[in-house]
Scaffold this motif. Structure first.
Motif, PDB file in Angstrom:
ATOM      1  N   LEU A 575       0.823  -1.197   0.000  1.00 23.40           N
ATOM      2  CA  LEU A 575       0.000   0.000   0.000  1.00 23.40           C
ATOM      3  C   LEU A 575       0.864   1.255   0.000  1.00 23.40           C
ATOM      4  O   LEU A 575       0.507   2.269  -0.611  1.00 23.40           O
ATOM      5  CB  LEU A 575      -0.930  -0.018   1.213  1.00 23.40           C
ATOM      6  N   ILE A 594      -6.060  -3.038  -3.917  1.00 23.86           N
ATOM      7  CA  ILE A 594      -6.441  -2.578  -2.574  1.00 23.86           C
ATOM      8  C   ILE A 594      -7.651  -3.367  -2.073  1.00 23.86           C
ATOM      9  O   ILE A 594      -7.702  -3.804  -0.920  1.00 23.86           O
ATOM     10  CB  ILE A 594      -6.742  -1.071  -2.596  1.00 23.86           C
ATOM     11  N   GLY A 598      -8.178  -5.957   1.306  1.00 20.58           N
ATOM     12  CA  GLY A 598      -9.238  -5.857   2.302  1.00 20.58           C
ATOM     13  C   GLY A 598     -10.061  -7.123   2.416  1.00 20.58           C
ATOM     14  O   GLY A 598     -10.437  -7.546   3.517  1.00 20.58           O
ATOM     15  N   LEU A 637      -8.868  -1.563   6.964  1.00 16.26           N
ATOM     16  CA  LEU A 637      -8.787  -2.062   5.591  1.00 16.26           C
ATOM     17  C   LEU A 637      -9.813  -3.163   5.317  1.00 16.26           C
ATOM     18  O   LEU A 637      -9.924  -3.639   4.191  1.00 16.26           O
ATOM     19  CB  LEU A 637      -7.367  -2.605   5.346  1.00 16.26           C
ATOM     20  N   TYR A 639     -12.715  -5.417   4.190  1.00 14.99           N
ATOM     21  CA  TYR A 639     -13.678  -5.337   3.083  1.00 14.99           C
ATOM     22  C   TYR A 639     -14.641  -6.518   3.255  1.00 14.99           C
ATOM     23  O   TYR A 639     -14.399  -7.616   2.748  1.00 14.99           O
ATOM     24  CB  TYR A 639     -12.968  -5.430   1.735  1.00 14.99           C
ATOM     25  N   PHE A 649     -15.580  -1.212   1.181  1.00 15.35           N
ATOM     26  CA  PHE A 649     -14.789  -1.218   2.400  1.00 15.35           C
ATOM     27  C   PHE A 649     -15.659  -0.824   3.592  1.00 15.35           C
ATOM     28  O   PHE A 649     -16.604  -0.031   3.450  1.00 15.35           O
ATOM     29  CB  PHE A 649     -13.614  -0.244   2.285  1.00 15.35           C
ATOM     30  N   PRO A 845      -4.285   5.304  -2.126  1.00 14.35           N
ATOM     31  CA  PRO A 845      -5.057   4.694  -1.034  1.00 14.35           C
ATOM     32  C   PRO A 845      -4.965   5.456   0.288  1.00 14.35           C
ATOM     33  O   PRO A 845      -5.224   4.884   1.352  1.00 14.35           O
ATOM     34  CB  PRO A 845      -4.405   3.312  -0.899  1.00 14.35           C
ATOM     35  N   LEU A 848      -7.629   5.286   3.096  1.00 13.15           N
ATOM     36  CA  LEU A 848      -7.718   4.086   3.934  1.00 13.15           C
ATOM     37  C   LEU A 848      -6.657   4.060   5.025  1.00 13.15           C
ATOM     38  O   LEU A 848      -6.721   3.223   5.928  1.00 13.15           O
ATOM     39  CB  LEU A 848      -7.558   2.829   3.067  1.00 13.15           C
TER      40      LEU A 848
END
Length: 861
Positions: A575, A594, A598, A637, A639, A649, A845, A848
């Motif tokens: 990330l 990404i 997650g 993070l 998901y 997310f 990102p 996040l």
């Protein structure tokens, strides 16, 4: 291994079924008795689980009452009916089916049964009569033991008669063994206990015509029994765990009654003694029932058969059916409380609003997610005229290894007596409804202490009285120093916590401890608030989901073979590459990379049971708090994904914040007297970022803090206002530090502020806008990082990053957060708004990377 599957209805057959269950558990072990669908976990595949359980069973026992005839037969013809499925599975798997008639029921005729069940009518039936129920059940159990292979592995056994030998006519005297009594029987059936201080001579044996010599165990024994006790209405039941210390005090009586296993008379005595007591209480009076049982048993109870119970320690819970009954009652009370709370909140809004005609009807104002969803600040009512209450916990400071210990917990109205050594603290009032407010108390202990009962209990706090004390039992197995955390909750809303420490020493003394107290902070369960607790002891994760939806989820324990540190570092490294622009992925692939991280975190770190619970409460969730003392995992993070649900997310769906243990509930976060920390070697754009935040907060111009000693002096003075860092943060396995003039500023420098809670009065917002400022590193006993240290020092909220971020993006996030928070949004809503403002660049990102600590419903002071 002999095991049995017990099938019955929940009406007139349930009492007899539980008696059979008790007898089966005592003879074959409670783990070898399965009680149909009520023993299945929530969300289980019913057909597959029943088939598996039956395939592992030695026999299916079907309890049949009078309602099997007539209209009940029609119920059996309905395919979803659990009894029909169980019997059909057993027939298909060629498992013996044993019908047991209770309550005067007659064997069903083949014509009364559906076609698939008609072989049942040709089975041999057992009859349990009301007047001779104990004897009938005992005969049934004996027959099962004979038919299916005795009692191998069948629960606890404590043999008492160690040997039985004929006495020869001419023999030398027998030697006595320690903790063994010798009993002689004559041809006439008389029994004589030998005096261990004067062994008999062979001439005495000859003269007295002794026929048989018995050796009886008279040593001390410890036994743990699990039994079921009826409640007041006989429809619901308590589950009782009994820790019993006993010894034989009349060895001749043991021989006379031929008692080979002490468990049977001990258990029979306790069950017959305790059932009349338990029937005086309803299932929501488990604490009172437990106290009544302890008063009745006291010490030195004589059991028929020459056995004396030296002590009996009791833990009462409720069975699955009673638990559902209590949950339904709590849900009903909760709905009433929510309705009352909504009216109180609306009234408070009307009274406090400048223009009451513009106030919206309800505590939360929502629009469609994804189109600027913006929760209103949730006003917290003041419990005017109500007394303050304290959470009080007490445990021994030292116990010998191998001994049991108790943590006693009370909710006490301030001013009422408890242990004189207790230290009190100021309290934000707990709002108690007229018909009472349920409060759930949970204890968390490390692996070296083995819990011997439930780890959470719910009490009802009424306006005029204090609830009875509750107790949590543990077995001290391994020497060491252990911290036991006690937390209080109203639904998904955290109230307060205290911790007690217990030293377990091999052969050490037992020393009592001083009570620990803490204020009960939040007024009530806030609508839609959910908390996910995550604890890690080095080998096991313990998850528990809490909400106000009425469902009280049990803790879920997951063992791990490796800590997640390496996997987390790899994910964060990737990330950071994306944030730094060093990736060759396209915008679409970047989003997928990404997203995949997650999803993997959700599937690998969150147990399946907790995932199922999340889907149950997710639709009504207004905020999620992650409570953890192990901050390596980037929970932001997550998901959540299932075969049917994909809402993005977690931090896109609802406000997500964290809380650390030791952090008190703070309703107002200080934005007054803002100060800015900008070291000499600051990131590019740091001064522009500071200028933008000054304008939002209306702060006067001034030189930012650049020296470590000046910053520490301000913190230790207790006058620190809102503080924003625009800096570089260096993070390694050894921890974090910010390089400033005069030296490195480290989290460990906040030790004094943490112990003395120097920031409690101002409750400031602390925002460290730097690379991985929320990272934590292991120290002596806990995870030590900026968030933990500032929050334990009394900060109202903390915002930091989980990995390195772009300077421009981080400045945009900070200004969006401050703008929303200063304009009246809650802490959680301000973080959500700032994240959404950062999502315009699919290659970045940064949105996040931020983590927020505090109360999701807190507002700016």
């Amino acid at each position: 291994m002999v095991s049995f599957f017990l099938s019955y209805r929940l009406d007139d057959e349930s009492v007899a079924a539980r008696l059979i269950d008790d007898a089966l558990s005592a003879r074959f072990g409670s783990d070898n008795v399965f009680r149909d669908t009520r023993s299945l976990p929530a969300g289980a595949d019913l057909a597959a689980e029943l088939s598996r359980r039956l395939a592992d069973s030695t026999a299916l026992i079907v309890v049949i009452g009078r309602r099997w005839r007539g209209d009940a037969v029609c119920g059996l013809g309905n395919p979803p009916h659990h009894i029909q499925r169980e019997i059909e599975f057993a027939f298909d798997l060629n498992i013996p089916v044993i019908p047991v008639l209770v309550g005067g029921a007659e064997p069903p005729r083949e014509t009364d049964l559906p076609a698939a069940l008609r072989p049942l009518a040709r089975r041999q039936f057992w009859q349990i009569h009301q007047r001779t129920a104990d004897a009938d059940i005992r005969d049934l159990i004996d027959d099962l033991a004979t038919r299916f292979g005795a009692d191998v592995g069948a629960g606890p056994v404590v043999p008492l008669i160690l040997s039985e030998k004929p006495v020869p006519r001419l023999t030398s005297p027998f030697a006595h063994r320690a903790a063994v009594a010798v009993v002689y029987s004559s041809h006439e059936g008389d029994l004589e206990v030998a005096d261990p201080r004067r062994p008999m001579r062979w001439t005495e044996l000859l003269i007295r015509s002794h026929q048989t010599r018995y050796e009886v165990d008279i040593s001390d024994h410890h036994l743990v029994l699990d039994v079921t006790l009826p409640a007041k209405d006989d429809l619901h039941h308590f589950t009782a765990t009994l820790a019993v210390d006993f010894r034989v005090t009349d060895p001749a009586e043991v021989v006379r009654l031929a008692i080979t296993n002490a468990v049977t008379p001990v258990r029979d005595f306790l069950v017959h003694t305790l059932r009349p007591i338990s029937r005086e209480f309803t299932v929501d009076e488990a604490v009172q029932a437990e106290m009544a049982i302890e008063r009745r048993l006291g010490s030195d109870n004589l059991v028929p058969g020459g056995i004396t119970l030296r002590s009996v320690r009791t833990r009462l819970g409720v069975d699955d059916q009673a638990s559902r009954y209590l949950r339904e009652g709590e849900q009903a009370r909760g709905r009433l409380l929510d309705l009352a709370a909504e009216h109180r909140l609306q009234l408070r809004e009307l009274l406090e609003a400048d223009d009451w005609r513009g106030v919206e009807p309800g505590p939360l104002a929502r629009s469609t997610p994804g189109t600027g969803w913006h929760p209103k600040p949730l006003p917290l009512p003041v419990a005017a005229g109500q007394p303050e209450r304290l959470l009080v916990a007490r445990a021994p400071t030292q116990v010998p290894a191998g001994q049991d210990l108790s943590v006693d917990v009370r909710i006490v109205t301030e001013g009422r007596p408890f242990h004189p050594d207790a230290v009190t603290s100021p309290l934000a009032n707990l709002l108690v409804a007229d018909d009472g407010t349920p409060v759930t108390v949970t204890v968390h202990a490390p692996a070296g202490l083995h819990n011997e009962g439930p780890l959470q209990q719910t009490v009802l706090v009424t306006p005029t009285g204090d609830p009875p004390p509750i107790r949590f039992g543990f077995g001290a197995r391994t020497a060491g120093l252990y911290r036991i955390d006690v937390t209080a909750w109203a639904g998904g809303t955290f109230l307060t916590e205290v911790s007690v420490e217990v030293s377990v020493a091999a052969g050490g003394p037992f020393r009592d401890g001083q009570p620990k107290t803490a204020p009960l902070g939040a007024p009530q369960a806030r609508p839609g608030e959910v908390t996910m607790e995550v604890r890690f002891d080095g080998s096991r994760y313990t998850f528990q989901l809490r909400s106000d939806a009425g469902e009280l989820f049990a803790p879920v324990v997951e063992s791990v073979t490796n800590t997640p540190n390496a996997a987390v570092e790899n994910a964060i490294r990737e990330l950071q590459q994306l944030a730094g622009g060093g990736s060759r992925y396209s915008a679409r692939m970047t989003r997928e990379v990404i997203r995949s991280a997650g999803i993997q975190l959700w599937s690998e770190m969150v147990p399946a049971d907790v995932q199922d619970q999340f889907w149950q409460v997710g639709s009504g969730m207004s905020a999620l708090t992650i409570a953890t003392d192990y901050d390596v995992v980037p929970w932001e993070l997550l998901y959540p994904l299932s075969a049917r649900q994909d809402s993005g997310f977690l931090v896109e769906q609802v406000p997500v914040v964290r809380r650390t243990y030791g952090q008190q509930l703070t309703r107002k976060v200080g934005l007054r007297d803002p100060r800015f920390v900008v070291p000499r070697q600051a990131p590019s754009g740091a001064h522009e970022e500071i200028a933008a935040i000054r304008a939002i907060l209306g702060a006067a111009d001034g030189e930012p803090i650049s020296r470590a000693d000046d910053l520490l002096a301000l913190i230790n003075s207790g006058r620190l206002g809102a503080t924003h860092f625009a800096c570089h943060n260096t993070f390694s396995a050894d921890g974090s530090f910010i390089d400033m003039d005069g030296g490195r500023f480290k989290p460990a420098l906040l030790a004094e502020a943490s112990i003395r809670r120097l920031l409690k009065e101002t409750g400031p917002l602390v925002f460290i806008n730097a690379c991985r400022s929320a990272g934590a590193a292991p120290t002596y006993t806990k995870m030590l990082g900026w968030a933990q240290q500032f929050m334990s020092s009394g900060a109202g909220a903390f915002v930091g990053t989980l990995w390195a971020v772009r300077s421009e993006s981080s400045a945009r996030f900070a200004t969006a957060f401050y703008r929303s928070f200063a304009e009246g949004a809650t802490l959680g809503a301000a973080a959500l708004a700032a994240r959404r403002e950062q999502q315009d660049d699919p290659l970045d990102p940064t949105w996040l990377a931020y983590t927020v600590y505090g109360d999701p419903y807190a507002t700016a002071a």
